[in-house]
Design a protein around this motif. Structure first.
Motif, mmCIF file in Angstrom:
data_model
loop_
_atom_site.group_PDB
_atom_site.id
_atom_site.type_symbol
_atom_site.label_atom_id
_atom_site.label_comp_id
_atom_site.label_asym_id
_atom_site.label_seq_id
_atom_site.Cartn_x
_atom_site.Cartn_y
_atom_site.Cartn_z
ATOM 1 N N ARG A 153 0.833 -1.367 -0.147
ATOM 2 C CA ARG A 153 0.099 0.001 0.006
ATOM 3 C C ARG A 153 0.856 1.409 -0.048
ATOM 4 N N VAL A 154 1.757 1.468 0.713
ATOM 5 C CA VAL A 154 2.832 2.315 0.566
ATOM 6 C C VAL A 154 3.392 2.620 -0.649
ATOM 7 N N HIS A 155 3.887 1.746 -1.244
ATOM 8 C CA HIS A 155 4.448 1.725 -2.720
ATOM 9 C C HIS A 155 3.460 2.105 -3.743
ATOM 10 N N GLU A 156 2.202 1.755 -3.368
ATOM 11 C CA GLU A 156 1.178 2.207 -4.517
ATOM 12 C C GLU A 156 0.777 3.554 -3.946
ATOM 13 N N ASN A 157 0.609 3.885 -2.910
ATOM 14 C CA ASN A 157 0.429 5.386 -2.613
ATOM 15 C C ASN A 157 1.559 6.219 -3.005
ATOM 16 N N ALA A 158 2.851 6.074 -2.969
ATOM 17 C CA ALA A 158 4.166 6.640 -3.310
ATOM 18 C C ALA A 158 4.067 6.895 -4.816
ATOM 19 N N ARG A 198 1.460 7.330 -6.870
ATOM 20 C CA ARG A 198 0.547 8.274 -7.193
ATOM 21 C C ARG A 198 1.038 9.571 -7.418
ATOM 22 N N PHE A 230 2.037 12.192 -4.477
ATOM 23 C CA PHE A 230 3.325 11.958 -3.727
ATOM 24 C C PHE A 230 4.515 12.118 -4.649
ATOM 25 N N ARG A 231 4.462 11.987 -5.910
ATOM 26 C CA ARG A 231 5.567 12.158 -6.607
ATOM 27 C C ARG A 231 6.345 13.426 -6.522
#
Length: 129
Positions: A60-65, A67, A70-71
């Motif tokens: 989940r952290v990697h998926e949100n990162a 987005r 967050f980029r």
């Protein structure tokens, strides 16, 4: 009288009855092994659940990162500031246009000296002393 077996209340309510002390010791040791195995099984299940939860949260952290938000948060902040500046400028321009449109020209505005002066005490709205 002498040949009858004595029973205690504990004998009637116990789940298991051992006929000799050695048999009782064997039951206790066996029960302890089962208890230890049960604890080990619970520990293994708990460790497995914790590992699974870590994997899910990591994903989940990697998926949100990944987005857009967050980029490049600073770039997005700059874009929002620029948009706010543009809207503020448009609002100011629109307000100035409305004032020019609805306000009479300066040469048509009455001068303050052209209004008659009315004494304050003659006003209906005078505060009571």
């Amino acid at each position: 009288m002498g040949h009858e077996t004595d029973f205690t209340i504990a004998d009637f309510v116990a789940d298991v009855r051992a006929s000799t002390p050695s048999a009782a010791a064997e039951l206790v040791v066996q029960t302890r092994r089962e208890f230890d195995k049960h604890i080990a099984d619970l520990r293994s299940a708990l460790v497995e659940q914790i590992r699974y939860r870590i994997v899910v949260l990591h994903r989940r952290v990697h998926e949100n990162a990944a987005r857009r938000g967050f980029r490049r948060p600073l770039d997005l902040l700059r874009q929002q500031r620029q948009r706010a500046d543009e809207l503020t400028s448009r609002l100011a321009h629109g307000l100035r246009a409305n004032i020019r449109h609805f306000a009479p020209p300066l040469h048509h505005r009455p001068h303050a000296a052209s209004f008659p002066s009315i004494p304050y005490e003659n006003c209906d709205a005078a505060p009571a002393s």
